[in-house]
Design a protein around this motif. Structure first.
Motif, PDB file in Angstrom:
ATOM      1  N   LYS A  91      84.010 -15.552  81.087  1.00  0.00           N
ATOM      2  CA  LYS A  91      85.279 -16.510  81.410  1.00  0.00           C
ATOM      3  C   LYS A  91      85.252 -17.726  80.634  1.00  0.00           C
ATOM      4  CE  LYS A  91      84.570 -15.253  86.385  1.00  0.00           C
ATOM      5  NZ  LYS A  91      84.042 -15.822  87.798  1.00  0.00           N
ATOM      6  N   GLU A  92      84.014 -18.049  79.868  1.00  0.00           N
ATOM      7  CA  GLU A  92      84.194 -19.186  78.756  1.00  0.00           C
ATOM      8  C   GLU A  92      84.800 -18.605  77.667  1.00  0.00           C
ATOM      9  OE1 GLU A  92      80.934 -22.012  76.602  1.00  0.00           O
ATOM     10  OE2 GLU A  92      80.242 -20.666  78.172  1.00  0.00           O
ATOM     11  N   LEU A  93      84.568 -17.343  77.268  1.00  0.00           N
ATOM     12  CA  LEU A  93      85.151 -16.607  76.233  1.00  0.00           C
ATOM     13  C   LEU A  93      86.409 -16.638  76.192  1.00  0.00           C
ATOM     14  CD1 LEU A  93      85.002 -15.513  73.055  1.00  0.00           C
ATOM     15  CD2 LEU A  93      84.259 -13.362  74.333  1.00  0.00           C
ATOM     16  N   MET A  94      87.043 -16.072  77.447  1.00  0.00           N
ATOM     17  CA  MET A  94      88.534 -15.790  77.945  1.00  0.00           C
ATOM     18  C   MET A  94      89.123 -17.264  77.701  1.00  0.00           C
ATOM     19  SD  MET A  94      88.654 -12.792  78.356  1.00  0.00           S
ATOM     20  CE  MET A  94      87.443 -12.645  77.126  1.00  0.00           C
ATOM     21  N   GLU A  95      88.666 -18.267  78.216  1.00  0.00           N
ATOM     22  CA  GLU A  95      89.271 -19.628  77.873  1.00  0.00           C
ATOM     23  C   GLU A  95      89.418 -19.961  76.643  1.00  0.00           C
ATOM     24  OE1 GLU A  95      88.538 -24.231  79.861  1.00  0.00           O
ATOM     25  OE2 GLU A  95      87.282 -22.601  80.411  1.00  0.00           O
ATOM     26  N   ALA A  96      88.318 -19.830  75.909  1.00  0.00           N
ATOM     27  CA  ALA A  96      88.266 -20.217  74.541  1.00  0.00           C
ATOM     28  C   ALA A  96      89.187 -19.600  73.619  1.00  0.00           C
ATOM     29  CB  ALA A  96      86.954 -19.995  73.961  1.00  0.00           C
ATOM     30  N   MET A  97      89.723 -18.111  73.875  1.00  0.00           N
ATOM     31  CA  MET A  97      90.525 -17.177  73.461  1.00  0.00           C
ATOM     32  C   MET A  97      92.062 -17.590  73.865  1.00  0.00           C
ATOM     33  SD  MET A  97      88.400 -13.689  72.914  1.00  0.00           S
ATOM     34  CE  MET A  97      89.601 -12.885  72.094  1.00  0.00           C
ATOM     35  N   GLY A  98      92.150 -18.096  74.913  1.00  0.00           N
ATOM     36  CA  GLY A  98      93.349 -18.653  75.336  1.00  0.00           C
ATOM     37  C   GLY A  98      94.153 -17.757  76.364  1.00  0.00           C
ATOM     38  N   ILE A  99      93.199 -16.848  77.002  1.00  0.00           N
ATOM     39  CA  ILE A  99      93.379 -15.911  78.011  1.00  0.00           C
ATOM     40  C   ILE A  99      93.386 -16.636  79.410  1.00  0.00           C
ATOM     41  CG2 ILE A  99      92.891 -13.792  78.923  1.00  0.00           C
ATOM     42  CD1 ILE A  99      93.809 -13.442  75.778  1.00  0.00           C
ATOM     43  N   ALA A 100      94.583 -16.482  80.071  1.00  0.00           N
ATOM     44  CA  ALA A 100      94.369 -17.041  81.662  1.00  0.00           C
ATOM     45  C   ALA A 100      93.613 -16.159  82.330  1.00  0.00           C
ATOM     46  CB  ALA A 100      95.959 -17.100  82.007  1.00  0.00           C
ATOM     47  N   GLN A 101      93.059 -16.770  83.475  1.00  0.00           N
ATOM     48  CA  GLN A 101      92.048 -16.181  84.324  1.00  0.00           C
ATOM     49  C   GLN A 101      92.613 -16.553  85.602  1.00  0.00           C
ATOM     50  OE1 GLN A 101      87.822 -17.088  83.357  1.00  0.00           O
ATOM     51  NE2 GLN A 101      88.954 -17.849  81.537  1.00  0.00           N
ATOM     52  N   PHE A 102      92.356 -15.624  86.787  1.00  0.00           N
ATOM     53  CA  PHE A 102      92.814 -16.000  87.986  1.00  0.00           C
ATOM     54  C   PHE A 102      91.677 -15.394  89.303  1.00  0.00           C
ATOM     55  CE2 PHE A 102      95.253 -16.771  91.723  1.00  0.00           C
ATOM     56  CZ  PHE A 102      96.029 -17.866  91.366  1.00  0.00           C
ATOM     57  N   GLU A 103      91.314 -16.359  89.932  1.00  0.00           N
ATOM     58  CA  GLU A 103      90.430 -15.807  91.167  1.00  0.00           C
ATOM     59  C   GLU A 103      91.065 -16.779  92.303  1.00  0.00           C
ATOM     60  OE1 GLU A 103      86.043 -17.366  90.922  1.00  0.00           O
ATOM     61  OE2 GLU A 103      86.827 -16.406  88.952  1.00  0.00           O
ATOM     62  N   LEU A 104      90.927 -16.063  93.530  1.00  0.00           N
ATOM     63  CA  LEU A 104      91.028 -16.578  94.639  1.00  0.00           C
ATOM     64  C   LEU A 104      90.156 -16.282  95.679  1.00  0.00           C
ATOM     65  CD1 LEU A 104      93.130 -18.934  96.021  1.00  0.00           C
ATOM     66  CD2 LEU A 104      94.550 -16.906  96.513  1.00  0.00           C
ATOM     67  N   SER A 105      89.561 -17.411  96.574  1.00  0.00           N
ATOM     68  CA  SER A 105      88.479 -17.124  97.502  1.00  0.00           C
ATOM     69  C   SER A 105      89.156 -16.194  98.593  1.00  0.00           C
ATOM     70  CB  SER A 105      88.156 -18.490  98.028  1.00  0.00           C
ATOM     71  OG  SER A 105      87.037 -18.275  99.195  1.00  0.00           O
ATOM     72  N   GLY A 106      88.294 -15.347  99.090  1.00  0.00           N
ATOM     73  CA  GLY A 106      89.020 -14.286 100.198  1.00  0.00           C
ATOM     74  C   GLY A 106      89.580 -13.131  99.845  1.00  0.00           C
ATOM     75  N   TYR A 107      89.834 -13.168  98.419  1.00  0.00           N
ATOM     76  CA  TYR A 107      90.703 -11.975  97.845  1.00  0.00           C
ATOM     77  C   TYR A 107      89.852 -11.245  96.773  1.00  0.00           C
ATOM     78  CZ  TYR A 107      94.362 -13.932 100.485  1.00  0.00           C
ATOM     79  OH  TYR A 107      95.202 -14.405 101.670  1.00  0.00           O
ATOM     80  N   GLU A 108      90.118 -10.140  96.440  1.00  0.00           N
ATOM     81  CA  GLU A 108      89.596  -9.304  95.467  1.00  0.00           C
ATOM     82  C   GLU A 108      90.616  -9.568  94.090  1.00  0.00           C
ATOM     83  OE1 GLU A 108      87.664  -5.490  96.248  1.00  0.00           O
ATOM     84  OE2 GLU A 108      88.461  -5.732  98.438  1.00  0.00           O
ATOM     85  N   ALA A 109      90.318  -9.013  92.926  1.00  0.00           N
ATOM     86  CA  ALA A 109      90.912  -9.146  91.826  1.00  0.00           C
ATOM     87  C   ALA A 109      92.031  -8.126  92.055  1.00  0.00           C
ATOM     88  CB  ALA A 109      90.192  -8.481  90.569  1.00  0.00           C
ATOM     89  N   ASP A 110      91.733  -6.921  92.732  1.00  0.00           N
ATOM     90  CA  ASP A 110      93.038  -6.008  93.230  1.00  0.00           C
ATOM     91  C   ASP A 110      94.213  -6.386  93.809  1.00  0.00           C
ATOM     92  OD1 ASP A 110      90.470  -4.414  92.633  1.00  0.00           O
ATOM     93  OD2 ASP A 110      90.911  -2.953  94.151  1.00  0.00           O
TER      94      ASP A 110
END
Length: 890
Positions: A91-110
């Motif tokens: 996640k740290e690398l994704m942020e450093a590479m300018g790649i957006a990330q998303f996660e939300l409590s109670g839900y899966e990535a799917d």
């Protein structure tokens, strides 16, 4: 035109972790999942050139699905710590590479991905979903293409609705029905028992959906009809669980998901921290292209190497190169875990520019005598990978190997002892060298193993030779950089040849003695069985946990301690707690001990006796234990249980190989506690060893505040448990189990111990602080053990790392000391030209076979060498004994 890529972060990370060989950076951080994930990501960026990109992650283990079905994903094994620790890095690398990330409590990535694809459909935007999970196929549409990774993350398959129709004859949404019927063991979704993919597809081609199958169940026959009727609710629930939720309350900030190129200012430092050299170079070039700079493409190294298959005609070319000193590297190609019985099929030699491959027949031919002479010449330095195994395999062909100058496997272990499964390929990857095929890709695995044509074997081996030659100078630099050159060149490398000599010699086994002991064990087992049946009032299979559980808990009515998914638990811990309740329990424990001795150590050892030598030839693994200890295999002679008299008796069968010789054995007395006294400088520990007191009595005196004559057996037992427990990072729970006392009493006892031995307490605190600061701990001989979890937020991971920090310098130094004693003992035996042979190393013990006229010399020499192996502030002590067999020498 917008082009979106959505990546299923957890799925791809998992696939990368299991597909890539083990990889850590110099700080001991595991990085193989991050490396594989990032490699795939760069490929996507280069080939697809997206305008927007998002990586979706799961947010915790509990989702809304657990409300409907609490066992959802319940069958999954715990995520390995080596993978879980990589998610923050990723996640740290994704942020450093300018790649957006998303996660939300109670839900899966799917669900996040499903919601984003719904938006794509509504807004008619092109979107690509990248995952390793076939569930994602339900999202395919006119605008959404699903990309599934295959073979780790290196190959992909693209699916739009037409591709799904072609492969499954289903529409995308019917993928949900497919899973509803067949279930999914990885997510613990039940489905219908007996319905696999083939049956589920047949039903869906006929009826179209789960609901329609249930409506027409009367048209079905036999067991399938019965299963579907009985599990209709499971099928409905499974379909519901498999349905990706597409209404996640996402706050969509499109500008944050836009991708405008990798920002070099943040990405490059992070890649340097991870030590991803080749990725760093790729990103540097990408960043340069983004800024409009001209980038010169460096030629890619093509490992199509000039490899010569050695024949009688061209043999002189190889022998000439050997004579001139051009050849310095060799690689053995052989199949089989046990090198004493391995199937050898080739040896490949390499110089700076050329490679020669010799088949077994050619190597053993009369014309290859100069080649065999070169192999046996200790003055000809040789580089390789696992030269220890190579030496053993060649030995059984009658070929001598000497002159090991550098072993890449051994160096990889010294530099990172957590990587017990290092290969040429995984080591090359750590150093960002060109990665070649793994052995399994060339030969196949298990039942599919097959040796391909000589040309393919030769090319594969030549590539390994090439990598070894590239690795040697790089690894030499690292050994020097991390101050481990002495450990490598003066301890581990010479020890490798010493171990090989011990293994080739083997130890003689008196088969008749072993067989006679086996008869005694069989009689004892039968006697114990009879008594168990009498006390139980019924005959049953004692070895069956199910039958034993029924007898103990249903018939005899003993209290149930623990249950498993399949019934009552009857493991050793349960039986030990039941001992006070019934006289049958001690007999069952005795029966288990005796049957294990009979099967593992009588029958097992008899199978391991080599017919042509009459000896067992164990195999010492130098690169397995992270503490530096040796491991023994084929057979494991370190595991013969000597706490039981019957186990000790097995040692009677180990005898000298020549008439009128004796077995001499010597073992260190409490070496780990002596090392602890030295490292901690604790005054009371030092005093005990300097005055040659019984350390457990001394501990009991100090902790309980009594005189020596007042220390009873229970006090000494408690002191002994805490003494050895301290070495292994004891907890109050562990001590309470050992002594069968409450955790409160155990905690009080540990506190009393530390109040007395304050130097030990201070050492424990200081070493943990040092580990947190440096990321590793060291033995006295500079062996490092990296502890990436030492600062983990997870309590269990952090606690384990703290205990490891405390005990590694102690255990590791003890392991180093006996290895050092072996090296020095070998030097003395050769210098004094003694005939005595070192045969075994078992924990803190060395075993020799000795001619009659050298017994007195060895009784003095062995303990002297062992006690002087290293200088501590307390004396090292080795006890020596002599006998006609191994049992008598203890």
């Amino acid at each position: 035109m917008e082009k979106w890529i959505i990546i299923d972060g957890n799925s791809i990370a998992n696939r990368a972790f299991y597909a890539m060989p083990p990889l850590t950076n110099s700080q001991g951080l595991h990085t193989n999942a991050v490396y594989g994930f990032t490699t795939m990501l760069l490929k996507l960026l280069e080939e697809e050139q997206p305008t927007h990109i998002v990586v979706a992650f799961d947010a915790g283990k509990i989702t809304f699905r657990h409300g409907d079905y609490k066992d959802y994903k319940g069958g999954r094994s715990k995520t390995p710590s080596e993978l879980s620790e990589q998610f923050p890095l990723m996640k740290e690398l994704m942020e450093a590479m300018g790649i957006a990330q998303f996660e939300l409590s109670g839900y899966e990535a799917d669900d996040i991905i499903g919601t984003l694809t719904r938006m794509a459909d509504e807004e008619q935007k092109q979107m690509m979903v990248v995952s390793g999970d076939k569930d994602m196929l339900q999202l395919a549409s006119e605008y959404v293409t699903v990309v599934l990774t295959r073979k780790g993350v290196t190959e992909i398959e693209k699916y739009d609705p037409a591709a799904i129709e072609e492969k499954y004859q289903l529409k995308p949404l019917q993928i949900i029905d497919l899973k509803g019927l067949m279930g999914d063991s990885s997510d613990n979704i039940p489905g219908v028992p007996g319905v696999g993919e083939k049956t589920a597809l047949k039903l869906l081609h006929q009826y179209g959906s789960v609901e329609s199958v249930l409506e027409h169940v009367g048209e079905l026959k036999g067991k399938m009809k019965e299963n579907i009727e009985n599990h209709a609710d499971d099928a409905r629930m499974s379909k519901q669980l498999a349905t990706i939720y597409r209404e996640v309350p996402i706050e969509l900030e499109r500008e944050k998901m836009a991708f405008e190129g990798i920002p070099a200012a943040t990405a490059l430092p992070m890649l340097r921290k991870l030590e991803f050299k080749s990725i760093l170079e790729r990103v540097e070039k990408l960043a340069a292209k983004q800024s409009g700079e001209e980038v010169s493409e460096e030629p890619v190294i093509e490992l199509a190497l000039e490899t010569i298959l050695v024949t009688l005609e061209n043999m002189p070319e190889l022998t000439s190169a050997l004579k001139q000193g051009d050849v310095d590297t060799l690689v053995l190609e052989a199949h089989g875990d046990n090198p004493h019985y391995a199937n050898f099929f080739g040896l490949t030699f390499g110089s700076k520019e050329r490679y020669w491959h010799m088949s077994k027949e050619m190597l053993l031919s009369e014309d290859a005598a100069p080649v065999r002479a070169w192999l046996a010449d200790a003055d000809q330095p040789k580089y390789g990978f696992d030269l220890h195994r190579t030496e053993l395999v060649l030995h059984w062909l009658g070929i001598v190997l000497a002159g090991a100058a550098f072993d890449v496997q051994l160096a990889a272990y010294v530099l990172d002892p957590s990587d017990a499964a290092a290969t040429v390929q995984s080591t090359a990857m750590k150093y960002e060298l060109t990665v070649v095929q793994a052995d399994e890709e060339v030969y196949g695995k298990g039942a599919k193993f097959k040796v391909p044509a000589d040309e393919l074997v030769a090319q594969h081996a030549a590539r390994k030779v090439y990598l070894i030659r590239e690795l040697v100078p790089l690894m030499e630099q690292d050994l020097q950089k991390y101050e481990m050159s002495k450990l490598y060149y003066e301890l581990e490398l010479p020890l490798s040849s010493i171990l090989a000599q011990m293994e080739k010699t083997g130890i003689k086994v008196n088969k008749s003695s072993l067989e006679k002991l086996g008869e005694q064990f069989t009689a004892e087992i039968e006697k114990t069985m009879t008594r168990i049946y009498e006390l139980a009032g019924i005959e049953f299979n004692i070895g069956s946990p199910k039958q034993l559980g029924e007898v103990l808990f249903d018939k005899l009515g003993l209290p149930v301690i623990k249950k498993t998914k399949t019934g009552y638990s009857t493991d050793a811990e349960v039986l030990e707690k039941l001992e006070p309740y019934h006289a049958v329990i001690p007999l069952i424990l005795h029966y288990r001990q005796m049957t294990k001795l009979q099967s593992t150590y009588i029958e097992g050892l008899l199978k391991e006796v080599r017919p042509d030598t009459g000896r067992v030839h164990t195999y010492y693994r130098q690169t397995i234990a992270a503490t530096g200890r040796l491991s023994s295999q084929f057979p494991n002679l370190q595991n013969i249980p000597i706490r039981l008299e019957e186990g000790r008796q097995i040692r009677q069968a180990f005898v000298p190989s020549e008439a009128n010789w004796s077995i001499v054995a010597a073992d260190y007395s409490q070496i780990e506690l002596r090392v602890l006294a030295h490292i901690s400088g604790d005054e009371k520990l030092k005093e005990a060893f300097i005055q040659d007191m019984d350390i457990h009595t001394k501990t009991a005196m100090d902790v309980f505040g009594v005189q020596a004559e007042d220390v009873d057996a229970n006090m000494r037992r408690s002191a002994k448990a805490v003494n050895f427990g301290i070495v292994y990072g004891i907890s109050d729970y562990g001590l309470s189990q050992n002594l069968n006392i409450t955790r409160k009493d155990a905690a009080k006892f540990i506190e009393q111990y530390f109040a007395v031995f304050q130097g030990v307490r201070q050492y424990m605190e200081d070493i943990v602080k040092m580990a947190r600061q440096d990321g590793y701990v060291k033995t006295m001989l500079e062996r490092r053990r990296y502890l990436p979890e030492i600062n983990a937020s997870n309590f269990n991971l952090r606690s384990f790392a703290e205990r490891t920090a405390m005990n590694t310098p102690i255990q590791g130094t003890a392991a180093d000391i006996i290895k050092l004693a072996m090296v020095k003992m070998d030097e003395r035996l050769r210098k004094l030209q003694l005939k005595s042979r070192m045969l075994l190393q078992v924990h803190d013990e060395l075993v020799f076979e000795v001619p009659a006229d050298e017994v007195d010399v060895m009784k003095k020499l062995v303990p002297e060498v062992m006690e002087q192996a290293i200088e501590l502030i307390v004396p090292l002590k080795a006890d020596v004994s002599v006998g006609t067999n191994w049992y008598e020498s203890k």
